[in-house]
Design a protein around this motif. Structure first.
Motif, short mmCIF file in Angstrom:
data_model
loop_
_atom_site.label_atom_id
_atom_site.label_comp_id
_atom_site.label_asym_id
_atom_site.label_seq_id
_atom_site.Cartn_x
_atom_site.Cartn_y
_atom_site.Cartn_z
N SER A 74 0.85 10.92 13.91
CA SER A 74 0.66 9.31 14.31
C SER A 74 0.49 8.84 12.64
CB SER A 74 0.30 8.46 15.56
OG SER A 74 -1.38 8.77 15.06
N ILE A 75 0.46 7.55 12.66
CA ILE A 75 -0.63 7.03 10.91
C ILE A 75 -1.89 7.15 11.25
CG2 ILE A 75 1.77 5.61 11.36
CD1 ILE A 75 -0.36 3.16 11.81
N SER A 76 -2.35 7.21 12.60
CA SER A 76 -3.89 7.83 12.98
C SER A 76 -3.97 9.10 13.04
CB SER A 76 -4.26 7.13 14.56
OG SER A 76 -3.88 7.41 15.57
N GLY A 77 -3.36 9.74 12.69
CA GLY A 77 -3.52 11.04 12.96
C GLY A 77 -3.14 12.08 14.74
N THR A 78 -3.14 10.82 15.63
CA THR A 78 -2.61 11.77 16.45
C THR A 78 -1.35 12.36 16.81
OG1 THR A 78 -3.57 9.77 17.68
CG2 THR A 78 -2.64 11.12 19.49
N PRO A 79 -1.71 13.73 17.18
CA PRO A 79 -0.59 15.11 17.60
C PRO A 79 -0.39 14.53 19.08
CG PRO A 79 -2.68 16.25 17.40
CD PRO A 79 -3.36 14.34 17.56
N ASN A 80 1.12 15.27 18.89
CA ASN A 80 2.10 16.38 20.07
C ASN A 80 2.74 16.69 19.41
OD1 ASN A 80 1.67 13.50 22.52
ND2 ASN A 80 1.68 12.14 20.91
N TYR A 81 3.27 17.62 20.64
CA TYR A 81 3.73 18.89 20.53
C TYR A 81 4.69 19.17 21.58
CZ TYR A 81 -0.35 19.80 17.12
OH TYR A 81 -1.41 19.71 16.34
N ALA A 82 5.86 19.97 21.38
CA ALA A 82 6.44 20.07 21.95
C ALA A 82 5.47 21.41 23.34
CB ALA A 82 7.68 21.60 21.47
N CYS B 25 4.53 19.64 3.40
CA CYS B 25 6.18 18.63 3.22
C CYS B 25 5.81 18.16 2.61
CB CYS B 25 6.38 17.93 4.83
SG CYS B 25 7.86 16.58 4.34
N ALA B 26 6.07 17.64 1.33
CA ALA B 26 5.53 16.69 0.29
C ALA B 26 6.16 15.60 0.10
CB ALA B 26 5.59 17.55 -1.01
N ALA B 27 5.74 14.27 0.70
CA ALA B 27 6.74 13.23 0.83
C ALA B 27 6.16 12.07 0.08
CB ALA B 27 6.37 13.00 2.13
N SER B 28 7.36 11.95 -1.39
CA SER B 28 7.17 10.73 -1.73
C SER B 28 8.40 9.59 -1.47
CB SER B 28 8.32 11.36 -3.26
OG SER B 28 9.80 11.87 -3.05
N ILE B 29 7.79 8.45 -0.43
CA ILE B 29 8.13 7.67 -0.02
C ILE B 29 6.97 6.47 -0.08
CG2 ILE B 29 6.96 8.87 2.55
CD1 ILE B 29 8.84 7.09 3.00
N ARG B 30 7.22 5.77 -0.26
CA ARG B 30 6.17 4.23 0.12
C ARG B 30 5.38 4.29 0.79
NH1 ARG B 30 8.60 -1.14 -3.57
NH2 ARG B 30 6.03 -1.47 -3.47
N ASN B 31 4.21 3.83 1.14
CA ASN B 31 3.39 3.62 2.74
C ASN B 31 3.92 4.80 3.47
OD1 ASN B 31 2.77 0.64 0.89
ND2 ASN B 31 4.76 0.05 1.43
N PHE B 32 3.35 5.95 2.84
CA PHE B 32 4.15 6.82 3.52
C PHE B 32 2.91 7.38 4.72
CE2 PHE B 32 3.79 11.54 5.01
CZ PHE B 32 2.51 12.19 5.30
N ALA B 33 1.51 6.15 4.15
CA ALA B 33 0.47 5.63 5.32
C ALA B 33 0.56 5.29 7.06
CB ALA B 33 -0.96 6.09 4.76
N PHE B 34 1.93 4.51 6.59
CA PHE B 34 2.54 3.95 7.17
C PHE B 34 2.90 3.76 8.72
CE2 PHE B 34 -0.08 0.91 5.31
CZ PHE B 34 0.02 -0.22 4.97
N TRP B 35 3.30 5.41 8.45
CA TRP B 35 4.22 6.43 9.05
C TRP B 35 4.43 7.91 9.29
CZ3 TRP B 35 7.09 2.25 8.89
CH2 TRP B 35 7.67 1.48 7.79
N ASN B 36 4.71 7.67 11.09
CA ASN B 36 5.13 8.84 11.82
C ASN B 36 5.80 9.94 11.17
OD1 ASN B 36 3.14 7.03 14.07
ND2 ASN B 36 4.63 7.37 15.32
N ALA B 37 4.86 11.01 11.14
CA ALA B 37 5.71 12.34 10.51
C ALA B 37 5.92 13.06 11.52
CB ALA B 37 4.75 12.77 9.24
N ASP B 38 7.20 13.20 11.38
CA ASP B 38 8.14 14.75 12.59
C ASP B 38 8.23 15.81 11.35
OD1 ASP B 38 9.60 12.22 13.16
OD2 ASP B 38 7.59 12.63 14.35
N TRP B 39 7.58 17.50 12.76
CA TRP B 39 8.23 18.27 11.90
C TRP B 39 9.66 18.99 13.37
CZ3 TRP B 39 8.20 21.33 8.33
CH2 TRP B 39 7.00 20.62 6.93
N TYR B 40 10.68 18.70 12.76
CA TYR B 40 11.59 19.48 13.94
C TYR B 40 11.75 21.24 13.48
CZ TYR B 40 12.63 15.29 15.54
OH TYR B 40 13.04 13.66 15.99
N ARG B 41 13.03 21.89 13.87
CA ARG B 41 13.62 23.43 13.80
C ARG B 41 14.45 23.55 14.51
NH1 ARG B 41 9.10 26.83 17.76
NH2 ARG B 41 10.21 26.46 19.74
N GLN B 42 15.57 23.92 14.25
CA GLN B 42 16.75 24.41 14.39
C GLN B 42 17.72 26.29 14.39
OE1 GLN B 42 20.61 22.23 12.34
NE2 GLN B 42 21.46 22.12 14.41
#
Length: 111
Positions: A52-60, A22-39
């Motif tokens: 998380s911003i610190s790189g901590t993952p969580n999974y379903a 996922c390529a994210a063109s968003i300012r201050n990207f490092a300051f935000w959590n990022a998610d993957w969803y599926r449908q």
């Protein structure tokens, strides 16, 4: 203008692997959590993984131990490494940061 663009989907046999990007063109990207969803067809969109911003993952629970989420803040990229894929992993996969969504990438697991 914020834009999220997923890539890497495709057709794979059960037990196979894919890596989504996922390529994210968003300012201050490092300051935000990022998610993957599926449908999946006929189902609600579900959260697959969060980093998380610190790189901590969580999974379903359904993907824990098989999928790995990661990020590269310098490149403004989020990845989802998917191993031991199952038929039930078939879905459109979406990247999400803040309230912004990508267009999705299709993953089909079939023999």
């Amino acid at each position: 203008q914020v834009q999220l663009v997923e890539s890497g989907g495709g057709l794979v046999q059960p037990g196979g692997s894919l890596r989504l990007s996922c390529a994210a063109s968003i300012r201050n990207f490092a300051f935000w959590n990022a998610d993957w969803y599926r449908q999946a067809p006929g189902k609600e969109r579900e959260l697959v993984a969060t980093i998380s911003i610190s790189g901590t993952p969580n999974y379903a629970d359904s993907v824990n131990g098989r999928f790995t989420i990661s990020r590269d803040n310098a490149k403004k990229m989020v990845y989802l490494q998917m191993n031991s894929l199952k038929v039930e992993d078939t879905a459109i996969y979406y990247c999400k940061v803040l309230t912004f969504w990508g267009q999705g990438t299709q993953v089909t697991v079939s023999s």
